[in-house]
Design a protein around this motif. Structure first.
Motif, PDB file in Angstrom:
ATOM      1  N   PHE A  18      -8.903  -4.778   2.208  1.00 22.94           N
ATOM      2  CA  PHE A  18      -8.109  -3.625   1.757  1.00 22.94           C
ATOM      3  C   PHE A  18      -8.836  -2.805   0.699  1.00 22.94           C
ATOM      4  N   GLU A  19      -9.874  -3.359   0.101  1.00 19.89           N
ATOM      5  CA  GLU A  19     -10.706  -2.571  -0.809  1.00 19.89           C
ATOM      6  C   GLU A  19     -11.501  -1.522  -0.043  1.00 19.89           C
ATOM      7  N   ASN A  20     -11.793  -1.821   1.204  1.00 17.52           N
ATOM      8  CA  ASN A  20     -12.716  -1.008   1.993  1.00 17.52           C
ATOM      9  C   ASN A  20     -12.033  -0.096   2.996  1.00 17.52           C
ATOM     10  N   VAL A  21     -10.885  -0.519   3.527  1.00 18.08           N
ATOM     11  CA  VAL A  21     -10.211   0.276   4.561  1.00 18.08           C
ATOM     12  C   VAL A  21      -8.709   0.335   4.305  1.00 18.08           C
ATOM     13  N   ARG A  22      -8.090   1.360   4.856  1.00 23.69           N
ATOM     14  CA  ARG A  22      -6.635   1.451   4.950  1.00 23.69           C
ATOM     15  C   ARG A  22      -6.315   1.362   6.432  1.00 23.69           C
ATOM     16  N   PRO A  23      -5.740   0.244   6.883  1.00 25.21           N
ATOM     17  CA  PRO A  23      -5.614  -0.004   8.321  1.00 25.21           C
ATOM     18  C   PRO A  23      -4.741   1.008   9.040  1.00 25.21           C
ATOM     19  N   ASP A  24      -5.101   1.238  10.308  1.00 18.14           N
ATOM     20  CA  ASP A  24      -4.345   2.137  11.166  1.00 18.14           C
ATOM     21  C   ASP A  24      -3.571   1.322  12.197  1.00 18.14           C
ATOM     22  N   SER A  25      -2.552   1.921  12.770  1.00 17.24           N
ATOM     23  CA  SER A  25      -1.878   1.388  13.960  1.00 17.24           C
ATOM     24  C   SER A  25      -1.445  -0.065  13.818  1.00 17.24           C
ATOM     25  N   PHE A  39      -6.404  -8.748   2.153  1.00 14.02           N
ATOM     26  CA  PHE A  39      -7.136  -9.099   0.936  1.00 14.02           C
ATOM     27  C   PHE A  39      -7.161  -7.891   0.001  1.00 14.02           C
ATOM     28  N   VAL A  40      -6.544  -8.060  -1.163  1.00 15.14           N
ATOM     29  CA  VAL A  40      -6.392  -6.974  -2.140  1.00 15.14           C
ATOM     30  C   VAL A  40      -7.298  -7.245  -3.334  1.00 15.14           C
ATOM     31  N   GLY A  41      -8.087  -6.251  -3.718  1.00 11.18           N
ATOM     32  CA  GLY A  41      -9.017  -6.409  -4.835  1.00 11.18           C
ATOM     33  C   GLY A  41      -8.317  -6.626  -6.162  1.00 11.18           C
ATOM     34  N   ALA A  42      -9.017  -7.260  -7.096  1.00  8.27           N
ATOM     35  CA  ALA A  42      -8.438  -7.563  -8.409  1.00  8.27           C
ATOM     36  C   ALA A  42      -8.041  -6.303  -9.156  1.00  8.27           C
ATOM     37  N   SER A  43      -8.772  -5.213  -8.958  1.00  9.35           N
ATOM     38  CA  SER A  43      -8.500  -3.975  -9.679  1.00  9.35           C
ATOM     39  C   SER A  43      -7.521  -3.060  -8.952  1.00  9.35           C
ATOM     40  N   GLN A  44      -7.084  -3.455  -7.769  1.00  8.39           N
ATOM     41  CA  GLN A  44      -6.112  -2.660  -7.026  1.00  8.39           C
ATOM     42  C   GLN A  44      -4.715  -2.987  -7.538  1.00  8.39           C
ATOM     43  N   GLY A  45      -4.021  -1.971  -8.013  1.00  8.52           N
ATOM     44  CA  GLY A  45      -2.730  -2.201  -8.641  1.00  8.52           C
ATOM     45  C   GLY A  45      -1.671  -2.724  -7.694  1.00  8.52           C
ATOM     46  N   CYS A  46      -1.634  -2.164  -6.479  1.00  9.81           N
ATOM     47  CA  CYS A  46      -0.588  -2.573  -5.545  1.00  9.81           C
ATOM     48  C   CYS A  46      -0.941  -2.100  -4.144  1.00  9.81           C
ATOM     49  N   VAL A  47      -0.209  -2.638  -3.185  1.00 10.83           N
ATOM     50  CA  VAL A  47      -0.320  -2.182  -1.804  1.00 10.83           C
ATOM     51  C   VAL A  47       0.694  -1.054  -1.616  1.00 10.83           C
ATOM     52  N   PRO A  48       0.288   0.076  -1.041  1.00 10.02           N
ATOM     53  CA  PRO A  48       1.212   1.199  -0.863  1.00 10.02           C
ATOM     54  C   PRO A  48       2.500   0.804  -0.153  1.00 10.02           C
ATOM     55  N   ASN A  70     -13.778  -9.822 -10.209  1.00  4.61           N
ATOM     56  CA  ASN A  70     -14.226  -8.452  -9.977  1.00  4.61           C
ATOM     57  C   ASN A  70     -15.691  -8.358  -9.547  1.00  4.61           C
ATOM     58  N   GLY A  71     -16.292  -9.469  -9.124  1.00  2.81           N
ATOM     59  CA  GLY A  71     -17.681  -9.430  -8.692  1.00  2.81           C
ATOM     60  C   GLY A  71     -17.859  -8.521  -7.485  1.00  2.81           C
ATOM     61  N   SER A  72     -19.083  -8.032  -7.288  1.00  2.00           N
ATOM     62  CA  SER A  72     -19.345  -7.067  -6.218  1.00  2.00           C
ATOM     63  C   SER A  72     -19.044  -7.622  -4.826  1.00  2.00           C
ATOM     64  N   ASN A  73     -19.174  -8.934  -4.666  1.00  2.00           N
ATOM     65  CA  ASN A  73     -18.913  -9.544  -3.358  1.00  2.00           C
ATOM     66  C   ASN A  73     -17.733 -10.518  -3.388  1.00  2.00           C
ATOM     67  N   ALA A  74     -16.890 -10.377  -4.391  1.00  2.00           N
ATOM     68  CA  ALA A  74     -15.796 -11.342  -4.555  1.00  2.00           C
ATOM     69  C   ALA A  74     -14.886 -11.374  -3.341  1.00  2.00           C
ATOM     70  N   LEU A  75     -14.516 -10.207  -2.840  1.00  2.00           N
ATOM     71  CA  LEU A  75     -13.594 -10.164  -1.713  1.00  2.00           C
ATOM     72  C   LEU A  75     -14.257 -10.735  -0.456  1.00  2.00           C
ATOM     73  N   ASP A  76     -15.540 -10.422  -0.271  1.00  2.00           N
ATOM     74  CA  ASP A  76     -16.286 -10.934   0.889  1.00  2.00           C
ATOM     75  C   ASP A  76     -16.266 -12.463   0.917  1.00  2.00           C
ATOM     76  N   GLY A 103     -22.027  -5.512   5.658  1.00  4.29           N
ATOM     77  CA  GLY A 103     -22.474  -6.748   5.025  1.00  4.29           C
ATOM     78  C   GLY A 103     -21.809  -7.985   5.598  1.00  4.29           C
ATOM     79  N   TYR A 104     -20.695  -7.796   6.318  1.00  5.47           N
ATOM     80  CA  TYR A 104     -20.033  -8.933   6.955  1.00  5.47           C
ATOM     81  C   TYR A 104     -20.745  -9.383   8.231  1.00  5.47           C
ATOM     82  N   ASP A 105     -21.601  -8.540   8.781  1.00  4.01           N
ATOM     83  CA  ASP A 105     -22.190  -8.836  10.095  1.00  4.01           C
ATOM     84  C   ASP A 105     -23.030 -10.117  10.114  1.00  4.01           C
ATOM     85  N   PRO A 106     -23.834 -10.419   9.075  1.00  4.30           N
ATOM     86  CA  PRO A 106     -24.536 -11.712   9.088  1.00  4.30           C
ATOM     87  C   PRO A 106     -23.575 -12.895   9.108  1.00  4.30           C
ATOM     88  N   LEU A 107     -22.441 -12.767   8.411  1.00  6.92           N
ATOM     89  CA  LEU A 107     -21.429 -13.823   8.444  1.00  6.92           C
ATOM     90  C   LEU A 107     -20.889 -13.986   9.865  1.00  6.92           C
TER      91      LEU A 107
END
Length: 205
Positions: A18-25, A39-48, A70-76, A103-107
């Motif tokens: 959810f840090e990276n996209v706002r899902p559709d459909s 998955f909601v980032g630590a700095s994201q206040g809430c889900v709309p 809040n690490g750069s790859n924490a959500l990953d 960056g998820y593709d190697p995983l």
């Protein structure tokens, strides 16, 4: 001709970055075989509110996970952890990471090497199971088949039997042999391919 077995789909976990996209459909995931993890980032206040309302219909098939760091790859790392945990409990499950982050593709590749079903999609509409669910008409199904064939380039099936198997696989064996044959005949009539005996040639080589 045999009919498809119509076996229920395996459990499909949709892990939304959810840090990276706002899902559709989201309504396209409203089936019992989909489970959602948001998955909601630590700095994201809430889900709309609109998204929460849309997800409410999923009941216990949706879970919100608030990242604690809040690490750069924490959500990953959180997504990787949950996939490992869920795959250990349900080895037959399929995991869809919804993110624009390559960056998820190697995983994903590592998971596949371990025989874990996984993929990354930029939107929910790009999930293959969603695509085939949206293909109701022969024209829509043919477009999906042609998309696959164009990606295969020189490795396209050259025999009718192999094309039959490929098409059945695309639609997860949820369509009958008769429907598969009808799609091939339709593609012949539209000039996409030519059948000579058991051999196939393509107009878009």
């Amino acid at each position: 001709m045999t009919e498809p077995s119509q076996k229920p789909f395996r459990t499909n976990y949709v892990l939304i970055d959810f840090e990276n996209v706002r899902p559709d459909s989201l309504e396209q995931l409203d089936h019992e075989y989909f489970k959602l993890l948001v998955f909601v980032g630590a700095s994201q206040g809430c889900v709309p509110y609109g998204m929460v309302t849309s997800l409410h219909r999923f009941g216990d098939r949706v879970e919100y996970i608030k990242i604690s760091g809040n690490g750069s790859n924490a959500l990953d790392f959180h997504i990787a952890y949950y996939i490992g945990k869920l795959a250990a409990a349900d080895p037959t499950a399929y995991f869809h990471i919804i993110s624009k982050d390559g960056g998820y593709d190697p995983l994903v590749q590592h998971l596949k090497s371990k025989k874990i079903f996984a993929n990354r999609a930029q939107t929910i509409s790009d999930i293959h199971l969603v695509k085939i669910s949206n293909c109701k008409t022969p024209a829509q199904r043919i477009e999906l088949i042609l998309e696959k064939l164009r990606r295969l380039k020189s490795s396209k099936p050259r025999e009718v039997q192999k094309l039959d198997r490929m098409i059945a696989g695309i639609f997860l064996r949820q369509i009958s042999d008769k429907e598969v044959s009808g799609l091939i005949n339709n593609m012949v009539n539209k000039g996409h391919l030519t059948v000579s005996g058991t051999k196939i040639t393509y107009a878009f080589e």
